[in-house]
Scaffold this motif. Sequence first.
Motif, short mmCIF file in Angstrom:
data_model
loop_
_atom_site.label_atom_id
_atom_site.label_comp_id
_atom_site.label_asym_id
_atom_site.label_seq_id
_atom_site.Cartn_x
_atom_site.Cartn_y
_atom_site.Cartn_z
N THR A 96 0.83 -1.20 0.00
CA THR A 96 0.00 0.00 0.00
C THR A 96 0.87 1.25 0.00
N ALA A 97 1.97 1.19 0.74
CA ALA A 97 2.90 2.33 0.73
C ALA A 97 3.47 2.54 -0.68
N GLU A 98 3.79 1.45 -1.35
CA GLU A 98 4.34 1.59 -2.71
C GLU A 98 3.30 2.22 -3.64
N MET A 99 2.02 1.90 -3.41
CA MET A 99 0.97 2.52 -4.23
C MET A 99 0.87 4.01 -3.94
N ALA A 100 0.98 4.37 -2.66
CA ALA A 100 0.95 5.79 -2.32
C ALA A 100 2.09 6.52 -3.03
N LEU A 101 3.26 5.89 -3.06
CA LEU A 101 4.42 6.50 -3.71
C LEU A 101 4.21 6.59 -5.22
N ALA A 102 3.64 5.52 -5.80
CA ALA A 102 3.37 5.53 -7.25
C ALA A 102 2.40 6.66 -7.59
N LEU A 103 1.35 6.80 -6.79
CA LEU A 103 0.37 7.86 -7.04
C LEU A 103 1.00 9.24 -6.86
N LEU A 104 1.86 9.35 -5.85
CA LEU A 104 2.50 10.65 -5.62
C LEU A 104 3.40 11.04 -6.78
N PHE A 105 4.26 10.14 -7.20
CA PHE A 105 5.18 10.48 -8.29
C PHE A 105 4.41 10.72 -9.59
N ALA A 106 3.35 9.92 -9.81
CA ALA A 106 2.53 10.11 -11.02
C ALA A 106 1.81 11.45 -10.98
N ALA A 107 1.29 11.81 -9.81
CA ALA A 107 0.57 13.08 -9.70
C ALA A 107 1.55 14.24 -9.87
N ALA A 108 2.74 14.11 -9.27
CA ALA A 108 3.73 15.20 -9.35
C ALA A 108 4.13 15.48 -10.80
N GLY A 137 13.61 18.07 -1.87
CA GLY A 137 13.74 19.40 -1.26
C GLY A 137 12.43 19.93 -0.70
N LYS A 138 11.32 19.27 -1.02
CA LYS A 138 10.03 19.76 -0.52
C LYS A 138 9.64 19.00 0.75
N ARG A 139 8.57 19.49 1.37
CA ARG A 139 8.12 18.90 2.64
C ARG A 139 6.88 18.02 2.43
N ALA A 140 6.96 16.80 2.92
CA ALA A 140 5.81 15.89 2.86
C ALA A 140 5.27 15.67 4.26
N VAL A 141 3.97 15.83 4.42
CA VAL A 141 3.31 15.48 5.67
C VAL A 141 2.60 14.15 5.45
N VAL A 142 2.93 13.18 6.28
CA VAL A 142 2.30 11.86 6.15
C VAL A 142 1.33 11.72 7.31
N LEU A 178 -0.21 21.97 8.26
CA LEU A 178 -0.75 21.91 6.89
C LEU A 178 -0.25 23.04 5.98
N PRO A 179 -0.09 24.28 6.47
CA PRO A 179 0.34 25.34 5.55
C PRO A 179 1.71 25.10 4.92
N SER A 180 2.50 24.18 5.49
CA SER A 180 3.81 23.90 4.88
C SER A 180 3.84 22.53 4.20
N ALA A 181 2.66 21.90 4.05
CA ALA A 181 2.61 20.55 3.47
C ALA A 181 2.53 20.65 1.95
N GLN A 182 3.71 20.68 1.31
CA GLN A 182 3.69 20.72 -0.17
C GLN A 182 3.18 19.41 -0.73
N VAL A 183 3.35 18.35 0.08
CA VAL A 183 2.77 17.04 -0.24
C VAL A 183 2.05 16.55 1.00
N LEU A 184 0.83 16.05 0.82
CA LEU A 184 0.09 15.47 1.94
C LEU A 184 -0.31 14.05 1.55
N PRO A 207 -0.64 24.77 1.14
CA PRO A 207 -0.05 25.78 0.25
C PRO A 207 -0.56 25.59 -1.18
N ARG A 208 -0.64 26.66 -1.93
CA ARG A 208 -1.15 26.57 -3.30
C ARG A 208 -0.30 25.59 -4.12
N GLY A 209 -0.97 24.70 -4.84
CA GLY A 209 -0.26 23.73 -5.67
C GLY A 209 0.13 22.45 -4.95
N ALA A 210 -0.29 22.29 -3.70
CA ALA A 210 0.07 21.08 -2.95
C ALA A 210 -0.45 19.83 -3.67
#
Length: 309
Positions: A96-108, A137-142, A178-184, A207-210
Amino acid sequence: MAGVDGGLLMNHHVHVAEKPDWPSFEVPAPVTFGGDPPPETTILVQGRPDERVVDSLRNLGAIVVPWAGIPPEPLSLVTNRPRLRLYNLHHNAVDTAEMALALLFAAARRLSMLDASMRRGDWSPRFARTEATRLAGKRAVVLGYGAIGRHVGKVLEAAGMEVVGVRRSNIGTLDTILPSAQVLVIALPLTAATEGLLDGRRIELLPRGAIVVNIGRGPIIDDQALYRALRDGGVGAAGLDVWWNYPTGDPPHYPSNQPFHELPNVVMSPHVGGATDSSEVDRAAHLAELVARLVRGEPVRAVSVSDGY
Ligand SMILES: NC(=O)c1ccc[n+]([C@@H]2O[C@H](COP(=O)([O-])OP(=O)(O)OC[C@H]3O[C@@H](n4cnc5c(N)ncnc54)[C@H](OP(=O)(O)O)[C@@H]3O)[C@@H](O)[C@H]2O)c1
């Protein structure tokens, strides 16, 4: 009555309700598979057990949900029957973690939009203003730092992101984080406390564009608020594996009342995060280990009825 929680193990009988397709399932007690459990059942492996069947099992001490998310049915069964304890599995946390990562990289990288263009023979995205996001270099909130969330965090740190894990001990700081979560990334269970946690107000704190990824459960997010933010640009992109509507009849069946499927900045998958070539074998192994511990009277973390996970 056989003890399942520290007592000496005698007369245990394990019943696995859905007949599985596992190469082996070895536990130190008699086991039956499929159909109704026999009256001597002490440990019932079933996701959504029937209340009348449960009440007919006089020696039943434990219900094991053979996956991670706890459906409401067994939770309410156990809530009203304190003699029963409830357990679950985390066998597919890495999948499931690998799917989250796949979705994140695909969305990015807006991969579903690029893929759809190429399938039409359309190269125009190559010459358009780039909407790709660099993650390093960006911040991810998990949000949800358990079995799944911690694996996500480990990989994102290796990818050069700053990772902030949120669990019950620091959930009170969510609004300031949350205001610093470029990725959530959401890897929470659905409980009374997490349903609607990411509501319109909190989505606006991002933040805008998160980028938002959800592999927990759909109703943790307000779908209308997320849809609008994705459409209007407040949220830059999303990767979603879990949904608000599940199929009940013939296709097509869209997974939300909001038309996420019309948005190019969303990557969608049909709740398959936990399923890989390895997850069924791991389910059998983890379940056998958990049941064996119950049979031997060894300590196992039960689902907390009050916390709902
Ligand atoms: N998409 C899929 O196919 C798929 C597959 C498997 C699981 N899932 C979903 O993912 C969920 C998590 O699975 P897991 O194996 O990682 O579970 P887990 O190990 O139990 O982790 C759950 C995490 O959520 C945190 N949490 C729970 N309630 C919270 C609250 N009210 N506020 C803040 N944090 C809270 C927990 O906090 P503590 O650390 O303080 O306990 C823990 O860190 C499952 O319940 C399921 O819904 C989805």
